[in-house]
Design a protein around this motif. Structure first.
Motif, short mmCIF file in Angstrom:
data_model
loop_
_atom_site.label_atom_id
_atom_site.label_comp_id
_atom_site.label_asym_id
_atom_site.label_seq_id
_atom_site.Cartn_x
_atom_site.Cartn_y
_atom_site.Cartn_z
N UNK A 38 38.49 18.05 -39.57
CA UNK A 38 38.93 16.83 -38.89
C UNK A 38 40.20 16.33 -39.57
N UNK A 39 41.13 15.83 -38.79
CA UNK A 39 42.40 15.37 -39.32
C UNK A 39 42.63 13.91 -38.95
N UNK A 40 43.20 13.19 -39.90
CA UNK A 40 43.63 11.81 -39.67
C UNK A 40 45.08 11.74 -40.13
N UNK A 41 45.98 11.40 -39.22
CA UNK A 41 47.40 11.36 -39.54
C UNK A 41 47.94 9.96 -39.29
N UNK A 42 48.76 9.47 -40.20
CA UNK A 42 49.36 8.15 -40.05
C UNK A 42 50.85 8.25 -40.32
N UNK A 48 44.58 4.09 -43.19
CA UNK A 48 43.67 5.21 -42.91
C UNK A 48 42.30 4.73 -42.43
N UNK A 49 41.98 3.47 -42.63
CA UNK A 49 40.61 3.00 -42.40
C UNK A 49 40.16 3.25 -40.96
N UNK A 50 41.00 2.92 -39.98
CA UNK A 50 40.58 3.07 -38.58
C UNK A 50 40.37 4.55 -38.23
#
Length: 494
Positions: free
Chosen positions: A289-293, A309-311
C-alpha cells in the motif's frame, strides 16, 4: 601498466527496451517528433532489413514498409535505462561513464585478469547483455576515441602497439566529428583515418577548425581524454523491517515518526528539503500500500510533514498486518539552513505553507491558486493566476494615478435612468436589479487597448473609467466606451 578502456555501444537501446516490456514480431520502430515532423528514432533488426534507417520521416518509413509497427519514443525512460546499465557495468570497472545517448565508456585498467583476459571479459559482458534482450557491441583499446570508433564499426580488442594500424582502416566519421566535416573530407579524398593521419595538420586545421585535429589526437592518444563518471545524486530514502506485523493506525504513525526523523536528518546533511514523499507499507500477503503526499514548499520538519500523512494512513487496509515500511523523498529541492526563531512573520509563513500543503493534497496543487501582480494598465491583465505551491507572493507595484478597486469582475452593463452629460456618469442607473443614485464622481481615467494583444473584450477601443459614490452606499467603478456610448460596471471599492 598501460591504460585500457572499454567502450560499450547499444545500437538499438530504445527499441530493445520497448520490446522487452511489450514483445511483438515484425518490423518495429520508435517515433520521435522533432519540429513538425515525426522521425524514426530507433529500429529493430527486422525494420533495418526492410531498408529503414534512423532519422528518416515516419511517412517515408511507412511508404517503404506498410506493415511497420510504431510506438512513441520515451527519451526519459531511455536515459534512465542507460543510467541503470552504467551502474550494472560497475562489475567490470571501478569507473564507468555515460558516452552519448546509447553508450558507455569504462576504464578497465588492471581488471581483465580477473575474467581471464580482455577477450573473456568481452565475452562475459556480451553474454549477460544478450540474455537481457539487448543488442551490444564493444571494443577495448588504449584511448577513449579509438574505443568509441571501433565499438561502432565492428568492435574487438586492439592490443598494445596496434592502435594506428587498426583504427586507420575506419572511416573518418568514426572520429566523432559532424556529418558536414566528414562529407567535406570525403570530397577531398580523405575517406579513412589513415588518409587523414598522412596529411599536413596546419591546412586541415585552418580549413576545418581545431575540433578535427583534437578528435584525431584523442583517438591516437596524443591528447588525453579522461573517463569522468557523473556524480550520483543522493537518494533520500529510509526503511524499517518490523519484528512482528502491525495493523493499528497508531502503530503505523509511530513507525512513520521514526522514519521521518531519520529522513529529515539525511535531508539536513545535504541541505535539501522534500517536496514529494512516498510511504510504502509492505503487507504480510506480499501486497504493498502506498501513501503519497506533496508539499507546497521544500521542508524537512518531521512534525509538520507527519500531520499530512494522517489521512492517507487512516485509509490504508492493513490486511493480515504490515511487516515493513519504506519512506522516500523522490522529489527534493535545495533548502539551506535558516536562523532559528524568525518572529511572527516566519510563523505566519509556515502556517500558510501548511495550509497550501493540506489543500493541495486534497484538491490538487494546480488548483490552489494565488494572485500575482502583472505590469499592465488593462484591469483584466493587471494580475496573474499562479499555483500557490510553485510561486511566491509578490507585493503589487506602486501605482501613480487614480485608485483601483479591490473587487474586480467582468464588465456588467448598467441601465441608465438619467444623464448629466453624454460622457459623465448617469445621475441614476440600475445594476444587478438594484437602483442607484449618483452622489459623487471622480475621473475619468482613460485606458487605451494594448494593440499588441488581440483581446475581443477591448476591440471597442478606449474606455473612460469613473469612481462613482452612490447615495445607497456602494462605491462602484464604472466605465464609458465613447465608440459605442455604453456604460458598464467592472469593480467595487471597499
Amino acid at each position: 601498466m598501460a591504460r585500457r578502456l572499454l567502450s560499450i555501444w547499444f545500437p538499438r537501446l530504445a527499441s530493445d527496451t520497448s520490446l522487452r516490456r511489450r514483445p511483438l514480431e515484425g518490423p518495429f520502430a520508435l517515433i520521435h517528433r522533432s519540429g513538425n515532423t515525426d522521425h524514426v528514432h530507433c529500429l529493430n533488426t527486422a525494420a533495418e532489413q526492410r531498408g529503414l534507417r534512423q532519422g528518416m520521416a515516419q511517412a517515408d518509413a511507412r511508404a517503404i514498409c506498410p506493415s511497420l509497427i510504431t510506438r512513441p519514443a520515451d527519451l526519459t525512460r531511455e536515459a534512465a535505462t542507460l543510467v541503470a546499465l552504467r551502474r550494472w557495468a560497475g562489475r567490470y570497472a571501478p569507473m564507468v561513464a555515460v558516452d552519448g545517448a546509447d553508450g558507455l565508456i569504462a576504464d578497465i585498467t588492471g581488471v581483465p585478469h580477473l575474467f581471464g583476459g580482455e577477450a573473456e571479459l568481452r565475452d562475459d559482458l556480451h553474454a549477460r547483455v544478450q540474455r537481457a534482450g539487448l543488442t551490444v557491441s564493444s571494443a577495448i583499446t588504449e584511448t577513449r576515441g579509438a574505443a568509441h570508433a571501433l565499438a561502432r564499426h565492428g568492435g574487438g580488442v586492439i592490443p598494445e602497439g596496434g592502435l594506428v594500424e587498426r583504427i586507420g582502416r575506419l572511416p573518418v566519421s568514426a572520429l566523432r566529428i559532424d556529418s558536414k566535416t566528414s562529407e567535406a573530407l570525403a570530397r577531398m579524398g580523405l575517406i579513412r583515418i589513415s588518409d587523414l593521419i598522412a596529411q599536413p595538420r596546419a591546412p586541415l586545421a585552418r580549413r576545418f577548425g581545431p575540433g578535427l585535429m583534437m578528435r584525431l589526437d584523442q583517438a591516437l592518444g596524443v591528447q588525453p581524454e579522461p573517463v569522468a563518471p557523473a556524480t550520483e545524486a543522493p537518494h533520500f530514502g529510509v526503511r524499517m523491517t518490523l519484528p512482528d506485523p502491525i495493523g493499528l493506525q497508531a502503530d503505523v504513525m509511530a513507525g512513520l515518526s521514526r522514519l521521518l526523523d531519520r529522513l529529515c536528518e539525511t535531508l539536513e546533511r545535504h541541505h535539501m528539503g522534500a517536496r514529494r514523499l512516498r510511504l510504502e507499507l509492505h503487507r504480510v500477503d506480499r501486497e504493498t500500500a502506498q501513501v503519497e503526499i506533496g508539499l507546497a514548499r521544500a521542508m524537512r520538519d518531521p512534525a509538520r510533514i507527519m500531520a499530512l500523512f494522517a489521512k492517507g494512513v487512516e485509509e490504508v487496509e492493513a490486511g493480515f498486518g504490515i511487516d515493513a515500511m519504506r519512506l522516500s523523498a523522490h522529489v527534493a529541492e535545495a533548502l539551506p539552513p535558516k536562523q532559528l526563531g524568525g518572529g511572527p512573520n516566519l510563523r505566519h509563513e509556515e502556517a500558510l505553507t501548511d495550509l497550501f500543503s493540506r489543500l493541495g493534497n486534497r484538491l490538487g496543487f494546480d488548483r490552489v491558486l494565488r494572485l500575482l501582480p502583472a505590469q499592465s494598465k488593462i484591469p483584466e491583465r493587471s494580475f496573474l493566476l499562479s499555483p500557490a505551491a510553485h510561486s511566491k507572493a509578490e507585493a503589487p507595484p506602486r501605482r501613480h494615478g487614480p485608485e483601483r478597486p479591490i473587487i474586480l469582475f467582468p464588465p456588467e452593463p448598467v441601465t441608465i435612468s438619467g444623464l448629466r452629460h453624454p460622457r459623465t456618469p448617469p445621475v441614476r442607473f440600475r445594476w444587478r436589479r438594484m437602483q442607484f443614485t449618483t452622489l459623487r464622481v471622480t475621473g475619468p481615467e482613460r485606458i487605451a487597448p494594448e494593440w499588441w494583444f488581440d483581446d475581443p473584450a477591448w476591440r471597442n477601443g478606449l474606455r473612460d473609467y469613473w469612481r462613482v459614490e452612490t447615495l445607497e452606499g456602494p462605491r462602484l467603478w464604472l466605465f464609458y466606451t465613447p465608440q459605442a456610448s455604453n456604460w458598464f460596471t467592472q469593480g467595487e471599492f471597499v
